[in-house]
Design a protein around this motif. Sequence first.
Motif, PDB file in Angstrom:
ATOM      1  N   UNK A 163      57.837  25.641  47.770  1.00 26.53           N
ATOM      2  CA  UNK A 163      57.894  26.772  47.062  1.00 26.53           C
ATOM      3  C   UNK A 163      56.954  26.682  45.398  1.00 26.53           C
ATOM      4  N   UNK A 164      56.890  25.458  45.073  1.00 25.64           N
ATOM      5  CA  UNK A 164      56.070  25.381  43.832  1.00 25.64           C
ATOM      6  C   UNK A 164      54.564  25.725  44.552  1.00 25.64           C
ATOM      7  N   UNK A 165      54.205  24.989  45.794  1.00 23.18           N
ATOM      8  CA  UNK A 165      52.867  24.934  46.205  1.00 23.18           C
ATOM      9  C   UNK A 165      52.485  26.397  46.503  1.00 23.18           C
ATOM     10  N   UNK A 166      53.614  27.252  47.097  1.00 24.82           N
ATOM     11  CA  UNK A 166      53.273  28.581  47.372  1.00 24.82           C
ATOM     12  C   UNK A 166      52.835  29.335  46.260  1.00 24.82           C
ATOM     13  N   UNK A 167      53.833  29.230  44.990  1.00 25.75           N
ATOM     14  CA  UNK A 167      53.576  29.814  44.001  1.00 25.75           C
ATOM     15  C   UNK A 167      52.341  29.594  43.164  1.00 25.75           C
ATOM     16  N   UNK A 168      51.795  28.095  43.321  1.00 21.86           N
ATOM     17  CA  UNK A 168      50.516  27.800  42.646  1.00 21.86           C
ATOM     18  C   UNK A 168      49.538  28.480  43.514  1.00 21.86           C
ATOM     19  N   UNK A 169      49.505  28.537  44.868  1.00 25.01           N
ATOM     20  CA  UNK A 169      48.551  29.058  45.652  1.00 25.01           C
ATOM     21  C   UNK A 169      48.317  30.858  45.300  1.00 25.01           C
ATOM     22  N   UNK A 170      49.750  31.314  45.041  1.00 28.37           N
ATOM     23  CA  UNK A 170      49.510  32.741  44.582  1.00 28.37           C
ATOM     24  C   UNK A 170      48.911  33.044  43.510  1.00 28.37           C
ATOM     25  N   UNK A 171      49.190  31.971  42.553  1.00 28.99           N
ATOM     26  CA  UNK A 171      48.731  32.365  41.092  1.00 28.99           C
ATOM     27  C   UNK A 171      47.209  31.995  41.207  1.00 28.99           C
ATOM     28  N   UNK A 172      46.687  31.198  42.024  1.00 24.11           N
ATOM     29  CA  UNK A 172      45.280  30.930  42.048  1.00 24.11           C
ATOM     30  C   UNK A 172      44.700  32.170  42.775  1.00 24.11           C
ATOM     31  N   UNK A 173      45.352  32.738  43.683  1.00 24.56           N
ATOM     32  CA  UNK A 173      44.754  33.841  44.354  1.00 24.56           C
ATOM     33  C   UNK A 173      44.569  34.917  43.516  1.00 24.56           C
ATOM     34  N   UNK A 174      45.707  35.199  42.635  1.00 26.16           N
ATOM     35  CA  UNK A 174      45.781  36.349  41.691  1.00 26.16           C
ATOM     36  C   UNK A 174      44.691  36.062  40.801  1.00 26.16           C
ATOM     37  N   UNK A 175      44.453  34.769  40.092  1.00 29.32           N
ATOM     38  CA  UNK A 175      43.590  34.808  39.308  1.00 29.32           C
ATOM     39  C   UNK A 175      42.110  34.774  39.794  1.00 29.32           C
ATOM     40  N   UNK A 176      42.049  34.579  41.012  1.00 27.19           N
ATOM     41  CA  UNK A 176      40.652  34.810  41.716  1.00 27.19           C
ATOM     42  C   UNK A 176      40.215  36.101  41.797  1.00 27.19           C
ATOM     43  N   UNK A 177      41.419  36.974  42.321  1.00 27.06           N
ATOM     44  CA  UNK A 177      41.166  38.479  42.159  1.00 27.06           C
ATOM     45  C   UNK A 177      40.973  39.162  41.065  1.00 27.06           C
ATOM     46  N   UNK A 178      41.576  38.518  39.938  1.00 30.02           N
ATOM     47  CA  UNK A 178      41.182  38.947  38.490  1.00 30.02           C
ATOM     48  C   UNK A 178      39.826  38.776  37.973  1.00 30.02           C
ATOM     49  N   UNK A 179      39.265  37.493  38.559  1.00 28.43           N
ATOM     50  CA  UNK A 179      37.957  37.078  38.132  1.00 28.43           C
ATOM     51  C   UNK A 179      37.159  37.943  38.681  1.00 28.43           C
ATOM     52  N   UNK A 180      37.140  38.439  40.387  1.00 25.86           N
ATOM     53  CA  UNK A 180      36.483  39.057  41.096  1.00 25.86           C
ATOM     54  C   UNK A 180      36.297  40.442  40.552  1.00 25.86           C
ATOM     55  N   UNK A 181      37.554  40.982  40.040  1.00 30.52           N
ATOM     56  CA  UNK A 181      37.418  42.323  39.525  1.00 30.52           C
ATOM     57  C   UNK A 181      36.830  42.380  38.170  1.00 30.52           C
ATOM     58  N   UNK A 182      36.832  41.362  37.261  1.00 26.45           N
ATOM     59  CA  UNK A 182      36.201  41.465  36.167  1.00 26.45           C
ATOM     60  C   UNK A 182      34.238  41.447  36.409  1.00 26.45           C
ATOM     61  N   UNK A 183      34.086  40.798  37.352  1.00 28.14           N
ATOM     62  CA  UNK A 183      32.764  40.464  37.700  1.00 28.14           C
ATOM     63  C   UNK A 183      32.175  41.801  38.380  1.00 28.14           C
ATOM     64  N   UNK A 184      33.082  42.579  39.102  1.00 29.51           N
ATOM     65  CA  UNK A 184      32.618  43.694  39.690  1.00 29.51           C
ATOM     66  C   UNK A 184      32.619  44.808  38.682  1.00 29.51           C
ATOM     67  N   UNK A 185      33.271  44.597  37.791  1.00 31.09           N
ATOM     68  CA  UNK A 185      33.314  45.598  36.619  1.00 31.09           C
ATOM     69  C   UNK A 185      32.093  45.410  35.720  1.00 31.09           C
ATOM     70  N   UNK A 186      31.780  44.175  35.602  1.00 30.92           N
ATOM     71  CA  UNK A 186      30.424  43.950  34.843  1.00 30.92           C
ATOM     72  C   UNK A 186      29.411  44.336  35.528  1.00 30.92           C
ATOM     73  N   UNK A 187      29.119  44.036  36.826  1.00 33.23           N
ATOM     74  CA  UNK A 187      27.959  44.172  37.665  1.00 33.23           C
ATOM     75  C   UNK A 187      27.491  45.471  37.716  1.00 33.23           C
ATOM     76  N   UNK A 188      28.314  46.603  37.701  1.00 32.52           N
ATOM     77  CA  UNK A 188      27.512  47.902  37.661  1.00 32.52           C
ATOM     78  C   UNK A 188      27.020  48.226  36.465  1.00 32.52           C
ATOM     79  N   UNK A 189      27.537  47.796  35.101  1.00 33.74           N
ATOM     80  CA  UNK A 189      27.118  48.041  34.096  1.00 33.74           C
ATOM     81  C   UNK A 189      25.756  47.351  33.897  1.00 33.74           C
ATOM     82  N   UNK A 190      25.792  46.119  34.438  1.00 31.89           N
ATOM     83  CA  UNK A 190      24.385  45.385  34.108  1.00 31.89           C
ATOM     84  C   UNK A 190      23.199  46.074  35.103  1.00 31.89           C
TER      85      UNK A 190
END
Length: 75
Positions: free
Chosen positions: A42-69
Amino acid sequence: MEWLLNPWVITAVILSVVVSNIMALKYTANMKFGDKDKIKYLKEKHDREQALAEEKKNAQQISEESPLDINDTKK
């Protein structure tokens, strides 16, 4: 039906239930249920889910910045 109400039969039934319950308790008292493995999983699963959520958050921030650039370079 009369033999079911015989005190010896009633005593034998009660005694067998008590003995079987004691045997079951003794058998299950030292069982290992793998709680440590489950906690680790369960700890490993939680860590994977957090990493995936953080990766999605970073990808969303990048995609929001890209159109502006891109828009800024066109002006």
